[in-house]
Design a protein around this motif. Sequence first.
Motif, mmCIF file in Angstrom:
data_model
loop_
_atom_site.group_PDB
_atom_site.id
_atom_site.type_symbol
_atom_site.label_atom_id
_atom_site.label_comp_id
_atom_site.label_asym_id
_atom_site.label_seq_id
_atom_site.Cartn_x
_atom_site.Cartn_y
_atom_site.Cartn_z
ATOM 1 N N ARG A 50 0.838 -1.193 0.000
ATOM 2 C CA ARG A 50 0.000 0.000 0.000
ATOM 3 C C ARG A 50 0.880 1.253 0.000
ATOM 4 N NH1 ARG A 50 -5.178 2.746 -0.187
ATOM 5 N NH2 ARG A 50 -4.445 4.819 0.273
ATOM 6 N N ARG A 108 -6.653 -1.865 8.152
ATOM 7 C CA ARG A 108 -7.634 -1.095 7.387
ATOM 8 C C ARG A 108 -7.918 -1.736 6.039
ATOM 9 N NH1 ARG A 108 -6.098 5.270 8.364
ATOM 10 N NH2 ARG A 108 -7.438 5.523 10.195
ATOM 11 N N THR A 153 -10.208 -4.821 6.703
ATOM 12 C CA THR A 153 -11.579 -4.488 7.055
ATOM 13 C C THR A 153 -12.292 -3.745 5.928
ATOM 14 O OG1 THR A 153 -10.744 -2.494 8.114
ATOM 15 C CG2 THR A 153 -11.198 -4.372 9.541
ATOM 16 N N CYS A 154 -11.629 -3.651 4.784
ATOM 17 C CA CYS A 154 -12.210 -2.990 3.609
ATOM 18 C C CYS A 154 -12.413 -1.498 3.812
ATOM 19 C CB CYS A 154 -13.544 -3.605 3.189
ATOM 20 S SG CYS A 154 -13.426 -5.342 2.851
ATOM 21 N N TYR A 155 -11.645 -0.908 4.739
ATOM 22 C CA TYR A 155 -11.727 0.546 4.879
ATOM 23 C C TYR A 155 -11.089 1.206 3.668
ATOM 24 C CZ TYR A 155 -10.896 5.237 6.668
ATOM 25 O OH TYR A 155 -10.860 6.605 6.828
ATOM 26 N N MET A 156 -10.014 0.607 3.208
ATOM 27 C CA MET A 156 -9.373 1.131 1.999
ATOM 28 C C MET A 156 -8.717 -0.025 1.245
ATOM 29 S SD MET A 156 -6.150 2.947 3.780
ATOM 30 C CE MET A 156 -4.865 1.951 4.514
ATOM 31 N N PRO A 157 -8.563 0.129 -0.046
ATOM 32 C CA PRO A 157 -7.989 -0.959 -0.833
ATOM 33 C C PRO A 157 -6.462 -0.917 -0.807
ATOM 34 C CG PRO A 157 -8.669 0.818 -2.271
ATOM 35 C CD PRO A 157 -8.977 1.263 -0.872
ATOM 36 N N MET A 210 -18.747 -6.538 0.936
ATOM 37 C CA MET A 210 -19.930 -6.467 1.799
ATOM 38 C C MET A 210 -19.985 -7.680 2.747
ATOM 39 S SD MET A 210 -21.802 -4.056 2.244
ATOM 40 C CE MET A 210 -22.394 -2.789 1.185
ATOM 41 N N ARG A 250 -17.334 -7.345 5.453
ATOM 42 C CA ARG A 250 -17.725 -6.401 6.491
ATOM 43 C C ARG A 250 -18.835 -6.972 7.375
ATOM 44 N NH1 ARG A 250 -18.743 -1.027 3.244
ATOM 45 N NH2 ARG A 250 -18.293 -2.069 1.300
ATOM 46 N N TYR A 267 -14.670 -4.713 14.063
ATOM 47 C CA TYR A 267 -13.419 -3.971 13.942
ATOM 48 C C TYR A 267 -13.353 -2.868 14.986
ATOM 49 C CZ TYR A 267 -10.011 -0.792 11.660
ATOM 50 O OH TYR A 267 -8.956 0.031 11.376
ATOM 51 N N PRO A 299 -11.101 0.191 15.430
ATOM 52 C CA PRO A 299 -10.013 0.988 14.867
ATOM 53 C C PRO A 299 -9.106 1.538 15.962
ATOM 54 C CG PRO A 299 -12.130 1.665 13.966
ATOM 55 C CD PRO A 299 -12.406 0.776 15.136
ATOM 56 N N GLU A 300 -7.973 2.047 15.528
ATOM 57 C CA GLU A 300 -6.980 2.601 16.442
ATOM 58 C C GLU A 300 -7.587 3.677 17.350
ATOM 59 O OE1 GLU A 300 -3.658 4.270 14.294
ATOM 60 O OE2 GLU A 300 -2.357 3.396 15.809
ATOM 61 N N PRO A 331 -14.160 4.655 17.097
ATOM 62 C CA PRO A 331 -15.055 5.532 16.329
ATOM 63 C C PRO A 331 -16.326 5.825 17.103
ATOM 64 C CG PRO A 331 -15.230 3.292 15.528
ATOM 65 C CD PRO A 331 -14.256 3.261 16.673
ATOM 66 N N THR A 370 -15.329 8.495 12.897
ATOM 67 C CA THR A 370 -16.396 7.503 12.763
ATOM 68 C C THR A 370 -16.597 7.060 11.317
ATOM 69 O OG1 THR A 370 -17.843 9.410 12.903
ATOM 70 C CG2 THR A 370 -17.744 7.977 14.819
ATOM 71 N N THR A 415 -16.542 0.502 7.290
ATOM 72 C CA THR A 415 -16.261 -0.918 7.510
ATOM 73 C C THR A 415 -17.522 -1.664 7.956
ATOM 74 O OG1 THR A 415 -15.542 -0.483 9.774
ATOM 75 C CG2 THR A 415 -13.842 -0.513 8.091
#
Lengths: 312, 260
Positions: free
Chosen positions: A9, A45, A48-52, A70, A73, A78, A80-81, A84, B102, B108
């Motif tokens: 990446r 990330r 978890t499909c947050y970004m490719p 989909m 997910r 998940y 995250p650091e 959220p 968020t 996700t």
Amino acid sequence: MIDVEGLTRYYGEKRAISDVSFHVNKGEILGLLGPNAAGKTTTMRILTCYMPPTSGSATVGGYDIFEQSMDVRRITGYLPENPPLYTELTVDDYLLFVAQLKGIEKSRLKSEIDTVIEKAALGDVRHRIIGKLSKGYKQRVGLAQSLLNNPQIIILDEPTVGLDPKQIIEIRELIKNLRGDHTVILSSHILPEVEQTCERVVIINEGRVVAEDTPENLTNRLRGSERIIMQVEGSEETVKKTLQPIADIQNITVKPENNGLVRVEVESDKDVRKELANAVVKNGLGLLELTVDRFTLEDIFLHLTTKEEEVA
Amino acid sequence: MKAISAIFNKEFKLFFYSPIAYVILALFTALTGVFFYLYLSSFVEAAFMDMIRSQQYRMAPQKFNVNLMLIRPYFWNIALISLFTLPLITMRLFSEEKRLGTVELLYTSPITPTQIIVGKFLAGLAYYVVLLLPTMFFHAILFLYGDPEFMPVLSGYIGLILMGASFISMGLFISTLTENQIIAAIGGFAAALLLWVIGWGSSFAGPTLAPILNYVSIITHFEDFAQGVIDTQHIAYYILFSFTGIYLSLKSIESVKWRA
Ligand SMILES: Nc1ncnc2c1ncn2[C@@H]1O[C@H](COP(=O)(O)OP(=O)(O)OP(=O)(O)O)[C@@H](O)[C@H]1O
Ligand SMILES: [Mg+2]
């Protein structure tokens, strides 16, 4: 359960991870260990499909992260650091929202939320506004959120950051209890954490996987140069003179301590405990302590990561 | 549908969990209330003066049209106040998610960007309807003490909501571009103002440009609604506008996701 193949990446010109590959078995807890900026968050990330990824591929629970994002997910929880959290919502309202996002049916909403509240021990604060909670509790709310809908796969990015020692132990217990029913990846740069909770460890440094093994095997790999630590009565020179001739000693350091004692550290790839003890006693020096210092994951970690730096 | 309603509910709830929503509601009600009072009193005064005059000169009193003299300009007024209020509603719609981090939860979760954007858009629109409720109460007073025509009032509200939808979709798009709410609000004002005044420019523009400017201007399309005319051409304009805003928001969050 999770297969990662050659993930790379870039952020603009900068390469965050290169050619990261590993595998996680069903029901296993895998530790992703690495210093700051190693690429742990980036890897998670992507999973978890947050970004490719820029290149490479991965499947999570048998689903492709590109083609079946989909489904990935749907079965993944998940954390995250940075948890959220909507700071203006109450814990209950927040978990209700996340539960709805995850598509939990109306009839199961309440019981699902109650379950994770219990697991994360949030009963006392469930009606409070998230923004007013302490950092540790916020972290727990984030953790509770990731457990909603009992996901097959759970990905936790530094789950114990900001917790006090008591809470850290509780959360580690919680994570250990996920073993078997859930497949877990957790990241950390706190080594004892990974050592205690994970069955396997992937060490990642500067975006590359530098080691992948069980905590025990990783420890054994560096067993070759075990350290023996002794406390001896006698002066620095005599102790040094006595011990240095012993064969198979790679390295010896002698440091004076208080009241006529010295601390000796011996590195050797053979077990030389007997020779050391004999030599000390024969020369009329007092042997007060002799212990073997196994390398902890911490040492391996430092060893592997510093080695990598030398190469670079 | 379930995902959209989850986003909608959260967003709508969040509006009322933050003090900003009440400040906006209070301000909007106060402003529209003051203007209603001013319009009403000048209307009553005019009608009263006319009555005295007609008695003096022994003529039949003029028929004063409430719709023409009060309701129509009042709708213009509400539209103008909305222009300055809606950016305050839309500013947080997406910027806030970015600031809080968020977005990582949203992206996700098993929901699509379309569901996120549509849920947020509808929540913004619903909040705007809540803002308009007090003005409906003011209109009700007119019906209580007079007999205005109902259709122009209905078409006025339809116009306001359609125009509001356009502003909201545009504000939402701007909100996806930044994590700073203040910038999102200022951008929203600027864009709304630009679209508003562009119609004035048409009077100075040449014969080819004028109709285009007139068409783009968000204000020109409101005119008929305020006068009680529901024209499909104007409905189409606002719907097209809203869809464009939603589409741009989608493209924006998809590209941000790619770069993230
Ligand atoms: N959004 C971003 N834009 C540009 N560079 C980024 C971005 N996110 C991460 N990086 C860079 O990618 C590299 C890997 O970062 P990453 O966050 O994955 O590390 P990490 O292992 O999670 O570190 P930490 O332990 O500090 O959380 C770092 O050099 C970081 O500066
Ligand atoms: Mg990280």
